[in-house]
Design a protein around this motif. Structure first.
Motif, mmCIF file in Angstrom:
data_model
loop_
_atom_site.group_PDB
_atom_site.id
_atom_site.type_symbol
_atom_site.label_atom_id
_atom_site.label_comp_id
_atom_site.label_asym_id
_atom_site.label_seq_id
_atom_site.Cartn_x
_atom_site.Cartn_y
_atom_site.Cartn_z
ATOM 1 N N THR A 17 0.828 -1.204 0.000
ATOM 2 C CA THR A 17 0.000 0.000 0.000
ATOM 3 C C THR A 17 0.863 1.255 0.000
ATOM 4 O OG1 THR A 17 -1.756 -1.156 1.174
ATOM 5 C CG2 THR A 17 -1.799 1.249 1.249
ATOM 6 N N ILE A 18 1.899 1.266 0.809
ATOM 7 C CA ILE A 18 2.797 2.424 0.856
ATOM 8 C C ILE A 18 3.486 2.615 -0.483
ATOM 9 C CG2 ILE A 18 4.944 3.286 1.873
ATOM 10 C CD1 ILE A 18 3.960 2.105 4.545
ATOM 11 N N LEU A 19 3.966 1.519 -1.079
ATOM 12 C CA LEU A 19 4.613 1.617 -2.388
ATOM 13 C C LEU A 19 3.655 2.151 -3.444
ATOM 14 C CD1 LEU A 19 6.734 -1.646 -2.545
ATOM 15 C CD2 LEU A 19 7.590 0.681 -2.541
ATOM 16 N N THR A 20 2.441 1.644 -3.441
ATOM 17 C CA THR A 20 1.472 2.015 -4.468
ATOM 18 C C THR A 20 0.998 3.452 -4.313
ATOM 19 O OG1 THR A 20 0.722 -0.263 -4.604
ATOM 20 C CG2 THR A 20 -0.738 1.401 -5.498
ATOM 21 N N LEU A 21 0.745 3.886 -3.107
ATOM 22 C CA LEU A 21 0.145 5.199 -2.902
ATOM 23 C C LEU A 21 1.151 6.335 -2.774
ATOM 24 C CD1 LEU A 21 -2.738 4.298 -0.434
ATOM 25 C CD2 LEU A 21 -2.872 4.700 -2.880
ATOM 26 N N PHE A 22 2.356 6.035 -2.352
ATOM 27 C CA PHE A 22 3.314 7.101 -2.101
ATOM 28 C C PHE A 22 4.566 7.018 -2.966
ATOM 29 C CE2 PHE A 22 0.999 6.626 1.931
ATOM 30 C CZ PHE A 22 0.445 7.891 2.007
ATOM 31 N N VAL A 23 5.264 5.920 -2.918
ATOM 32 C CA VAL A 23 6.587 5.831 -3.556
ATOM 33 C C VAL A 23 6.480 5.904 -5.071
ATOM 34 C CG1 VAL A 23 8.623 4.388 -3.840
ATOM 35 C CG2 VAL A 23 7.534 4.569 -1.602
ATOM 36 N N VAL A 24 5.599 5.157 -5.681
ATOM 37 C CA VAL A 24 5.499 5.137 -7.143
ATOM 38 C C VAL A 24 5.098 6.506 -7.699
ATOM 39 C CG1 VAL A 24 4.271 4.118 -9.099
ATOM 40 C CG2 VAL A 24 5.117 2.658 -7.267
ATOM 41 N N PRO A 25 4.062 7.174 -7.187
ATOM 42 C CA PRO A 25 3.741 8.510 -7.727
ATOM 43 C C PRO A 25 4.851 9.536 -7.510
ATOM 44 C CG PRO A 25 1.876 7.649 -6.509
ATOM 45 C CD PRO A 25 3.023 6.732 -6.256
ATOM 46 N N ILE A 26 5.519 9.478 -6.369
ATOM 47 C CA ILE A 26 6.597 10.420 -6.103
ATOM 48 C C ILE A 26 7.746 10.198 -7.084
ATOM 49 C CG2 ILE A 26 8.407 11.018 -4.445
ATOM 50 C CD1 ILE A 26 6.266 10.596 -2.244
ATOM 51 N N PHE A 31 11.023 11.744 -11.861
ATOM 52 C CA PHE A 31 11.588 11.428 -13.167
ATOM 53 C C PHE A 31 10.976 12.287 -14.271
ATOM 54 C CE2 PHE A 31 12.809 7.172 -11.312
ATOM 55 C CZ PHE A 31 14.162 7.437 -11.357
ATOM 56 N N ASP A 32 9.692 12.615 -14.152
ATOM 57 C CA ASP A 32 9.058 13.482 -15.135
ATOM 58 C C ASP A 32 9.651 14.888 -15.083
ATOM 59 O OD1 ASP A 32 7.059 13.915 -17.172
ATOM 60 O OD2 ASP A 32 5.970 15.108 -15.672
ATOM 61 N N ASP A 33 9.901 15.395 -13.885
ATOM 62 C CA ASP A 33 10.533 16.710 -13.745
ATOM 63 C C ASP A 33 11.948 16.712 -14.311
ATOM 64 O OD1 ASP A 33 8.244 17.643 -12.550
ATOM 65 O OD2 ASP A 33 9.027 17.524 -10.500
ATOM 66 N N LEU A 34 12.699 15.641 -14.051
ATOM 67 C CA LEU A 34 14.058 15.547 -14.598
ATOM 68 C C LEU A 34 14.036 15.503 -16.119
ATOM 69 C CD1 LEU A 34 15.754 13.031 -12.154
ATOM 70 C CD2 LEU A 34 16.293 15.455 -12.437
ATOM 71 N N LYS A 35 13.095 14.764 -16.680
ATOM 72 C CA LYS A 35 12.985 14.665 -18.131
ATOM 73 C C LYS A 35 12.694 16.032 -18.735
ATOM 74 C CE LYS A 35 9.276 13.029 -20.045
ATOM 75 N NZ LYS A 35 8.184 12.158 -20.500
ATOM 76 N N ARG A 36 11.784 16.779 -18.127
ATOM 77 C CA ARG A 36 11.460 18.110 -18.632
ATOM 78 C C ARG A 36 12.650 19.056 -18.513
ATOM 79 N NH1 ARG A 36 5.271 19.525 -17.063
ATOM 80 N NH2 ARG A 36 4.397 17.532 -17.706
ATOM 81 N N LYS A 37 13.386 18.937 -17.407
ATOM 82 C CA LYS A 37 14.545 19.802 -17.200
ATOM 83 C C LYS A 37 15.616 19.539 -18.259
ATOM 84 C CE LYS A 37 17.797 21.105 -13.586
ATOM 85 N NZ LYS A 37 18.224 20.848 -12.210
ATOM 86 N N PHE A 38 15.908 18.259 -18.524
ATOM 87 C CA PHE A 38 16.920 17.927 -19.515
ATOM 88 C C PHE A 38 16.464 18.282 -20.924
ATOM 89 C CE2 PHE A 38 18.574 14.798 -16.272
ATOM 90 C CZ PHE A 38 19.720 15.539 -16.009
ATOM 91 N N ARG A 39 15.184 18.087 -21.231
ATOM 92 C CA ARG A 39 14.671 18.461 -22.546
ATOM 93 C C ARG A 39 14.794 19.960 -22.760
ATOM 94 N NH1 ARG A 39 9.135 15.303 -23.780
ATOM 95 N NH2 ARG A 39 10.139 13.395 -24.435
ATOM 96 N N LYS A 40 14.441 20.726 -21.738
ATOM 97 C CA LYS A 40 14.534 22.180 -21.845
ATOM 98 C C LYS A 40 15.980 22.606 -22.070
ATOM 99 C CE LYS A 40 13.159 26.321 -19.340
ATOM 100 N NZ LYS A 40 12.591 26.840 -18.101
ATOM 101 N N LYS A 41 16.893 21.962 -21.357
ATOM 102 C CA LYS A 41 18.315 22.296 -21.493
ATOM 103 C C LYS A 41 18.823 21.920 -22.882
ATOM 104 C CE LYS A 41 21.086 21.985 -17.923
ATOM 105 N NZ LYS A 41 21.947 21.457 -16.862
ATOM 106 N N ILE A 42 18.435 20.762 -23.393
ATOM 107 C CA ILE A 42 18.890 20.295 -24.701
ATOM 108 C C ILE A 42 18.341 21.192 -25.805
ATOM 109 C CG2 ILE A 42 18.657 18.440 -26.392
ATOM 110 C CD1 ILE A 42 18.834 16.482 -24.047
ATOM 111 N N TYR A 43 17.025 21.484 -25.751
ATOM 112 C CA TYR A 43 16.430 22.292 -26.807
ATOM 113 C C TYR A 43 16.901 23.731 -26.763
ATOM 114 C CZ TYR A 43 13.407 18.442 -28.099
ATOM 115 O OH TYR A 43 12.935 17.239 -28.517
#
Length: 59
Positions: A17-26, A31-43
């Motif tokens: 339950t802890i993994l499903t509700l907290f760890v996975v969304p966090i 990772f989504d924020d990191l992807k956006r940051k690197f994409r912005k830097k690359i472009y």
């Protein structure tokens, strides 16, 4: 005799339950924020010093 099995089942339910509700969304958000940051830097690096259609150099 069944107490250890109950502890294992309850521990497994709590852990999953802890993994499903907290760890996975966090982690997904991180990772989504990191992807956006690197994409912005690359472009932004690719677009520096390029010419547009009218021949103007944009920095």
């Amino acid at each position: 005799m069944r107490a250890p099995m109950a502890e294992a089942v309850i521990g497994g339910l709590v852990t999953s339950t802890i993994l499903t509700l907290f760890v996975v969304p966090i982690m997904y958000t991180v990772f989504d924020d990191l992807k956006r940051k690197f994409r912005k830097k690359i472009y932004s690096k690719e677009s520096e010093g390029t010419e547009d259609i009218s021949g103007n150099i944009s920095l």
